[in-house]
Write a protein that holds these residues in place. Sequence first.
Motif, PDB file in Angstrom:
ATOM      1  N   LEU A  14      13.114   9.140  -7.792  1.00 43.73           N
ATOM      2  CA  LEU A  14      12.790   9.757  -6.496  1.00 43.73           C
ATOM      3  C   LEU A  14      11.830   8.878  -5.705  1.00 43.73           C
ATOM      4  O   LEU A  14      11.979   8.721  -4.488  1.00 43.73           O
ATOM      5  CB  LEU A  14      12.196  11.154  -6.699  1.00 43.73           C
ATOM      6  N   GLY A  15      10.854   8.310  -6.368  1.00 40.73           N
ATOM      7  CA  GLY A  15       9.917   7.404  -5.703  1.00 40.73           C
ATOM      8  C   GLY A  15      10.614   6.179  -5.162  1.00 40.73           C
ATOM      9  O   GLY A  15      10.365   5.757  -4.017  1.00 40.73           O
ATOM     10  N   LEU A  65       7.632  10.951   4.090  1.00 36.99           N
ATOM     11  CA  LEU A  65       6.915  10.587   2.869  1.00 36.99           C
ATOM     12  C   LEU A  65       6.093  11.756   2.331  1.00 36.99           C
ATOM     13  O   LEU A  65       6.093  12.022   1.129  1.00 36.99           O
ATOM     14  CB  LEU A  65       6.028   9.363   3.100  1.00 36.99           C
ATOM     15  N   ILE A  66       5.423  12.468   3.197  1.00 38.07           N
ATOM     16  CA  ILE A  66       4.626  13.623   2.770  1.00 38.07           C
ATOM     17  C   ILE A  66       5.538  14.682   2.145  1.00 38.07           C
ATOM     18  O   ILE A  66       5.217  15.252   1.097  1.00 38.07           O
ATOM     19  CB  ILE A  66       3.793  14.172   3.938  1.00 38.07           C
ATOM     20  N   ALA A  67       6.677  14.925   2.763  1.00 41.78           N
ATOM     21  CA  ALA A  67       7.636  15.885   2.194  1.00 41.78           C
ATOM     22  C   ALA A  67       8.190  15.372   0.865  1.00 41.78           C
ATOM     23  O   ALA A  67       8.377  16.155  -0.075  1.00 41.78           O
ATOM     24  CB  ALA A  67       8.771  16.147   3.184  1.00 41.78           C
ATOM     25  N   SER A  68       8.418  14.069   0.765  1.00 40.35           N
ATOM     26  CA  SER A  68       8.898  13.479  -0.485  1.00 40.35           C
ATOM     27  C   SER A  68       7.859  13.651  -1.593  1.00 40.35           C
ATOM     28  O   SER A  68       8.208  13.958  -2.736  1.00 40.35           O
ATOM     29  CB  SER A  68       9.204  11.995  -0.301  1.00 40.35           C
ATOM     30  N   PHE A  69       6.594  13.473  -1.255  1.00 39.28           N
ATOM     31  CA  PHE A  69       5.531  13.649  -2.250  1.00 39.28           C
ATOM     32  C   PHE A  69       5.521  15.074  -2.779  1.00 39.28           C
ATOM     33  O   PHE A  69       5.419  15.299  -3.977  1.00 39.28           O
ATOM     34  CB  PHE A  69       4.165  13.305  -1.670  1.00 39.28           C
ATOM     35  N   GLY A 116       0.816  -1.211   0.000  1.00 39.25           N
ATOM     36  CA  GLY A 116       0.000   0.000   0.000  1.00 39.25           C
ATOM     37  C   GLY A 116       0.847   1.257   0.000  1.00 39.25           C
ATOM     38  O   GLY A 116       0.535   2.232  -0.700  1.00 39.25           O
ATOM     39  N   ILE A 117       1.919   1.238   0.755  1.00 40.83           N
ATOM     40  CA  ILE A 117       2.835   2.387   0.783  1.00 40.83           C
ATOM     41  C   ILE A 117       3.469   2.560  -0.592  1.00 40.83           C
ATOM     42  O   ILE A 117       3.539   3.670  -1.125  1.00 40.83           O
ATOM     43  CB  ILE A 117       3.893   2.210   1.897  1.00 40.83           C
TER      44      ILE A 117
END
Length: 180
Positions: free
Chosen positions: A171-172, A148-152, A75-76
């Motif tokens: 990046l993902g 993860l939120i910052a990466s998005f 899911g992640i």
Amino acid sequence: MDFALDCAIAVFREHGFEGTSAQMLVDAMGIGRQSLYDTFGDKWLLYQKALQRYANAEGHAHRQALGSGERAIDGIRAMIDRVVREATTPCLGVGSIAEFGCSRPELAKINAAVGHSLRTAMIDKIRFSQADGDIAGTLDPDDVATFLIASFAGIRLTARGGAEPKALESLGRMALRSLG
């Protein structure tokens, strides 16, 4: 009304609040200027309604991706893949934060509410992933969600800057790899 609001979302995603004129909105929405004001109030109220609708839809889509797969890490991964796949389309949530930061409480409230719901779901999946051994147990789940939120946001801004799909995919992968 939903169709007109979705058309407004598309314009705001591309041009931001300040870069969007009332004429751009009425042209995209297929309504007259007076109808825009009668139905939505002013441009600022329309922007808030657009952000709320967009944030709810994005939050739902993220939670749906997060809930997919047999294992929590699936899911992640699906959520990361979704961000990468859609990164070339501007994100109204990231755009609103880039344009206004926290200076407009009404926008901050919308972003915070959706962000809290998503963050809670992410933390749960992160904990399950840690229990499965797919994410390092030494990492704080709240820190991982923040990362993860910052990466998005970073992936979306990188795409907005013209990065090639291969770079976004990298990046993902790096975001996912950093969790192990």
